[in-house]
Design an enzyme around this catalytic site. Structure first.
Site, short mmCIF file in Angstrom:
data_model
loop_
_atom_site.label_atom_id
_atom_site.label_comp_id
_atom_site.label_asym_id
_atom_site.label_seq_id
_atom_site.Cartn_x
_atom_site.Cartn_y
_atom_site.Cartn_z
N ASP A 54 -9.46 5.08 -1.44
CA ASP A 54 -8.39 5.74 -2.21
C ASP A 54 -9.03 6.39 -3.44
O ASP A 54 -10.27 6.45 -3.54
CB ASP A 54 -7.30 4.72 -2.60
CG ASP A 54 -7.81 3.69 -3.60
OD1 ASP A 54 -9.04 3.65 -3.84
OD2 ASP A 54 -6.99 2.92 -4.13
N TYR A 101 -6.23 6.12 4.95
CA TYR A 101 -6.45 5.09 3.92
C TYR A 101 -5.61 3.84 4.22
O TYR A 101 -6.13 2.72 4.23
CB TYR A 101 -6.12 5.63 2.52
CG TYR A 101 -6.03 4.49 1.55
CD1 TYR A 101 -7.18 3.85 1.09
CD2 TYR A 101 -4.79 3.97 1.15
CE1 TYR A 101 -7.12 2.75 0.26
CE2 TYR A 101 -4.72 2.86 0.32
CZ TYR A 101 -5.88 2.26 -0.12
OH TYR A 101 -5.81 1.17 -0.92
N GLU A 135 0.82 -1.21 0.00
CA GLU A 135 0.00 0.00 0.00
C GLU A 135 0.86 1.27 0.00
O GLU A 135 0.54 2.23 -0.66
CB GLU A 135 -0.96 0.01 1.20
CG GLU A 135 -2.10 -0.98 1.08
CD GLU A 135 -3.01 -0.73 -0.12
OE1 GLU A 135 -3.02 0.39 -0.65
OE2 GLU A 135 -3.70 -1.68 -0.54
#
Ligand code: SF4
Length: 351
Positions: free
Chosen positions: A140, A122, A39
């Site tokens: 996102d 996020y 991520e």
């Protein structure tokens, strides 16, 4: 009974899920380290670019402790080319925090996750959902687009964010929250794409308001951004007779902090005066200003660098500033050289 939004999406995901290097096989769960690493790498970077970097990182540092033990320089040079180097510094700081304060295990609650360096709302939600299967809402840019379209939210971004977040959170199912988060990401990346969304094959088409109104492609709307300024400077590529190139290290803090670079004049807005910029050369030499130059875009500004090249002579090298280093051209890939500096060196070599 009509299928819920989540059930439709999960059903689609079971048939169309993407195979990604960091994604666990069907029915399995990725380790938090893997979810976190991927991520962070994927922020502002495409899946295609991240693949190789991800494989290299995991091979070299298979655990968060191994990454924590690595010197920052090595992490920065492995990261070189992915851009946004503050992320690499935060990545390293985060690994150290998880190793030192959490016994090498990522926490599964929002507050301690958010307290980790470089972990925003996020990323925290993505880790909770994908690694711990908690019903957290990971929004996102892809998910933002899907939600804006599903509910035909016409308020431009960023003002639309709170409404999008609230709508997205309500849709997260209690069960299979990790698969749901990944399904939303896949839908945004492969079906509900920015241009020409493929509504005809979309599992959510029935309830999608933007599709019904014929405005899917126009959403999400965005407030017009102020134009980025352009800064200019002159970069100095000093080569030894054997081809080695002079590099120096940038200050630890700030833009490209701690990375390597070729020396350059200060980067300033306005017209570049070559005569003035040449005063910043690392040593007096027969500097030749090359045709053309290099353009690069950072988050907040464009950079245009003219490039000057010279060959080093022994007599002048005594004046090199401390911290400078000669690096052979075929060893440049081992250095923490940001993309803009790779472009500068490539320009000097080919001109
Ligand atoms: Fe996106 Fe079209 Fe699906 Fe709506 S129907 S979510 S616009 S792909």
């Amino acid at each position: 009974m009509a299928m819920t939004h989540a059930a439709r999406l999960l059903d689609w995901y079971d048939r169309h899920r993407r195979t990604l290097p960091w994604r666990a096989p069907r029915g399995a769960t990725s380790a938090p380290y893997i979810v976190w690493l991927s991520e962070i790498m994927l922020q502002q970077t495409t899946v295609a670019t991240v693949g190789d970097y991800f494989h290299r990182f995991v091979k070299r540092w298979p655990t968060v402790e191994a990454l924590a033990d690595a010197p920052l320089d090595q992490v920065l040079s492995a990261w070189a080319g992915l851009g946004y180097y503050a992320r690499a510094r935060n990545l390293h700081a985060c690994a150290r925090t998880v190793a030192a304060e959490h016994g090498g295990r990522f926490p599964d609650d929002e507050a301690p996750l958010r307290a980790l360096p470089g972990v925003g709302p996020y990323t925290a939600a993505a880790i909770r959902a994908i690694a711990f299967d908690q019903p957290a809402s990971a929004v996102d840019g892809n998910v933002e687009r899907v939600i804006a379209r599903l509910y035909a939210i016409e308020t431009p971004l960023p003002d639309a964010k709170p409404e999008i977040q609230a709508r997205a959170a309500k849709l997260v199912p209690e069960k299979r929250a990790g698969d749901y988060a990944q399904a939303m990401m896949d839908l945004g990346a492969t079906v509900c794409t920015p241009k020409s969304p493929r509504c005809i094959i979309c599992p959510l088409m029935e309830g999608c308001r933007a599709r019904k109104l014929g405005i899917a492609e126009e959403l999400p709307r965005r407030a017009r951004k102020a134009d980025k300024p352009t800064r200019r400077g002159l970069a100095f590529v000093l080569a030894r007779k054997d081809g080695a190139i002079l590099l120096r290290k940038r200050p630890a803090k700030g833009l490209l902090g701690g990375m390597d670079e070729v020396p350059s004049s200060p980067w300033r807005e306005g017209k570049l005066s070559i005569a003035e910029a040449l005063k910043h050369a690392p040593v007096p030499a027969n500097w030749k200003v090359l045709e053309g130059g290099v353009r690069h875009t950072f988050t907040h500004f464009h950079l245009e660098l003219a490039v000057a090249r010279a060959t080093a002579t022994t007599a002048r090298l005594a004046r090199l500033s401390p911290g400078s280093a000669w690096v052979e051209i075929d060893r440049l890939t081992e250095r923490a050289l940001p993309t803009v500096m790779r472009k500068v060196i490539a320009h000097a070599v080919k001109s």
